[in-house]
Design a protein around this motif. Structure first.
Motif, mmCIF file in Angstrom:
data_model
loop_
_atom_site.group_PDB
_atom_site.id
_atom_site.type_symbol
_atom_site.label_atom_id
_atom_site.label_comp_id
_atom_site.label_asym_id
_atom_site.label_seq_id
_atom_site.Cartn_x
_atom_site.Cartn_y
_atom_site.Cartn_z
ATOM 1 N N LEU A 71 3.228 -17.811 -1.246
ATOM 2 C CA LEU A 71 2.320 -17.521 -2.361
ATOM 3 C C LEU A 71 1.085 -16.755 -1.896
ATOM 4 O O LEU A 71 0.641 -15.816 -2.563
ATOM 5 C CB LEU A 71 1.908 -18.817 -3.064
ATOM 6 N N LEU A 72 0.533 -17.157 -0.769
ATOM 7 C CA LEU A 72 -0.636 -16.457 -0.240
ATOM 8 C C LEU A 72 -0.317 -15.007 0.083
ATOM 9 O O LEU A 72 -1.079 -14.097 -0.259
ATOM 10 C CB LEU A 72 -1.176 -17.167 1.015
ATOM 11 N N ILE A 73 0.793 -14.790 0.746
ATOM 12 C CA ILE A 73 1.192 -13.421 1.105
ATOM 13 C C ILE A 73 1.409 -12.587 -0.147
ATOM 14 O O ILE A 73 0.927 -11.462 -0.256
ATOM 15 C CB ILE A 73 2.460 -13.445 1.986
ATOM 16 N N THR A 74 2.111 -13.164 -1.113
ATOM 17 C CA THR A 74 2.372 -12.448 -2.363
ATOM 18 C C THR A 74 1.084 -12.141 -3.103
ATOM 19 O O THR A 74 0.863 -11.021 -3.552
ATOM 20 C CB THR A 74 3.308 -13.276 -3.268
ATOM 21 N N HIS A 75 0.213 -13.129 -3.213
ATOM 22 C CA HIS A 75 -1.040 -12.946 -3.939
ATOM 23 C C HIS A 75 -1.956 -11.948 -3.242
ATOM 24 O O HIS A 75 -2.539 -11.067 -3.875
ATOM 25 C CB HIS A 75 -1.758 -14.290 -4.105
ATOM 26 N N GLN A 76 -2.098 -12.051 -1.940
ATOM 27 C CA GLN A 76 -2.961 -11.130 -1.204
ATOM 28 C C GLN A 76 -2.422 -9.716 -1.278
ATOM 29 O O GLN A 76 -3.169 -8.760 -1.406
ATOM 30 C CB GLN A 76 -3.112 -11.589 0.246
ATOM 31 N N SER A 77 -1.125 -9.584 -1.229
ATOM 32 C CA SER A 77 -0.526 -8.261 -1.348
ATOM 33 C C SER A 77 -0.828 -7.671 -2.714
ATOM 34 O O SER A 77 -1.156 -6.504 -2.831
ATOM 35 C CB SER A 77 0.981 -8.358 -1.135
ATOM 36 N N ASN A 78 -0.740 -8.509 -3.763
ATOM 37 C CA ASN A 78 -1.033 -8.026 -5.108
ATOM 38 C C ASN A 78 -2.482 -7.575 -5.230
ATOM 39 O O ASN A 78 -2.772 -6.586 -5.886
ATOM 40 C CB ASN A 78 -0.718 -9.089 -6.149
ATOM 41 N N ASN A 79 -3.404 -8.326 -4.626
ATOM 42 C CA ASN A 79 -4.806 -7.907 -4.654
ATOM 43 C C ASN A 79 -5.002 -6.597 -3.920
ATOM 44 O O ASN A 79 -5.765 -5.747 -4.361
ATOM 45 C CB ASN A 79 -5.710 -8.989 -4.043
ATOM 46 N N GLN A 80 -4.317 -6.436 -2.811
ATOM 47 C CA GLN A 80 -4.438 -5.198 -2.045
ATOM 48 C C GLN A 80 -3.869 -4.029 -2.843
ATOM 49 O O GLN A 80 -4.473 -2.962 -2.910
ATOM 50 C CB GLN A 80 -3.708 -5.334 -0.708
ATOM 51 N N VAL A 81 -2.726 -4.241 -3.461
ATOM 52 C CA VAL A 81 -2.131 -3.197 -4.292
ATOM 53 C C VAL A 81 -3.054 -2.868 -5.456
ATOM 54 O O VAL A 81 -3.292 -1.696 -5.772
ATOM 55 C CB VAL A 81 -0.730 -3.632 -4.797
ATOM 56 N N LYS A 82 -3.593 -3.902 -6.097
ATOM 57 C CA LYS A 82 -4.514 -3.701 -7.223
ATOM 58 C C LYS A 82 -5.740 -2.913 -6.774
ATOM 59 O O LYS A 82 -6.155 -1.957 -7.441
ATOM 60 C CB LYS A 82 -4.949 -5.051 -7.800
ATOM 61 N N ASP A 83 -6.316 -3.280 -5.641
ATOM 62 C CA ASP A 83 -7.490 -2.569 -5.132
ATOM 63 C C ASP A 83 -7.175 -1.106 -4.824
ATOM 64 O O ASP A 83 -7.981 -0.220 -5.110
ATOM 65 C CB ASP A 83 -8.044 -3.261 -3.887
ATOM 66 N N ASN A 84 -5.999 -0.858 -4.269
ATOM 67 C CA ASN A 84 -5.595 0.520 -3.980
ATOM 68 C C ASN A 84 -5.413 1.327 -5.259
ATOM 69 O O ASN A 84 -5.790 2.490 -5.331
ATOM 70 C CB ASN A 84 -4.318 0.549 -3.142
ATOM 71 N N LYS A 85 -4.833 0.695 -6.286
ATOM 72 C CA LYS A 85 -4.676 1.369 -7.575
ATOM 73 C C LYS A 85 -6.047 1.695 -8.170
ATOM 74 O O LYS A 85 -6.257 2.786 -8.699
ATOM 75 C CB LYS A 85 -3.877 0.502 -8.548
ATOM 76 N N ILE A 86 -6.948 0.735 -8.091
ATOM 77 C CA ILE A 86 -8.301 0.958 -8.611
ATOM 78 C C ILE A 86 -8.968 2.113 -7.876
ATOM 79 O O ILE A 86 -9.555 3.002 -8.500
ATOM 80 C CB ILE A 86 -9.145 -0.332 -8.519
ATOM 81 N N ASP A 87 -8.858 2.118 -6.558
ATOM 82 C CA ASP A 87 -9.453 3.203 -5.768
ATOM 83 C C ASP A 87 -8.890 4.561 -6.184
ATOM 84 O O ASP A 87 -9.636 5.529 -6.348
ATOM 85 C CB ASP A 87 -9.214 2.987 -4.273
ATOM 86 N N LEU A 88 -7.574 4.617 -6.366
ATOM 87 C CA LEU A 88 -6.928 5.861 -6.771
ATOM 88 C C LEU A 88 -7.402 6.303 -8.154
ATOM 89 O O LEU A 88 -7.732 7.469 -8.373
ATOM 90 C CB LEU A 88 -5.408 5.692 -6.771
ATOM 91 N N LEU A 89 -7.465 5.364 -9.088
ATOM 92 C CA LEU A 89 -7.893 5.695 -10.447
ATOM 93 C C LEU A 89 -9.358 6.104 -10.507
ATOM 94 O O LEU A 89 -9.728 7.024 -11.245
ATOM 95 C CB LEU A 89 -7.626 4.517 -11.388
ATOM 96 N N VAL A 90 -10.206 5.434 -9.725
ATOM 97 C CA VAL A 90 -11.625 5.802 -9.681
ATOM 98 C C VAL A 90 -11.764 7.222 -9.138
ATOM 99 O O VAL A 90 -12.542 8.032 -9.655
ATOM 100 C CB VAL A 90 -12.436 4.788 -8.846
#
Length: 128
Positions: free
Chosen positions: A12-31
């Motif tokens: 769960l930790l690996i999955t959740h942290q990966s999702n946050n990292q993916v989300k942050d990368n998407k945000i960076d790209l969109l910004v």
């Protein structure tokens, strides 16, 4: 596939942290897309707004975004320099904080239609 609660927790930790990292990368790209957004000379207001709206909607879906006032200012700044007179006409008498993005787009679309109509009239006179 996990045999113990510890294994489940790690997964769960690996999955959740990966999702946050993916989300942050998407945000960076969109910004970055938002900051670099420009409208070319021959692009229609509808087309430009569709691209712009995709960016801001995606940002909102990720709980990121800017104020409505910021969207209006950004769209005005992104317009091609041929629009400078119209941008100034919009900015001078209006408080941009009270101007919605939809109102701005409507105003620009009307102006775009008038420009196209005028250019057809000029072209028709030139053909005579």
């Amino acid at each position: 596939m996990c045999n113990t609660t510890k294994d489940i927790w790690k997964t769960l930790l690996i999955t959740h942290q990966s999702n946050n990292q993916v989300k942050d990368n998407k945000i960076d790209l969109l910004v970055k897309q938002y900051e670099q957004f420009v409208i070319s000379e021959d692009e229609s207001i509808d087309s430009a707004f569709a691209r712009f709206n995709t960016i801001i909607t995606s940002l909102k879906a990720l709980n990121e975004g800017y104020s409505s006032k910021n969207y209006v200012r950004k769209f005005l700044r992104a317009l091609h320099p041929k629009w400078i007179a119209k941008v100034m006409a919009i900015e001078e008498p209006k408080d941009l904080t009270s101007l919605s993005l939809d109102e701005l787009i409507g105003n620009l679309k009307v102006h775009e239609m008038l420009i196209k109509k005028d250019s057809k009239i000029v072209k028709a006179k030139g053909d005579l």
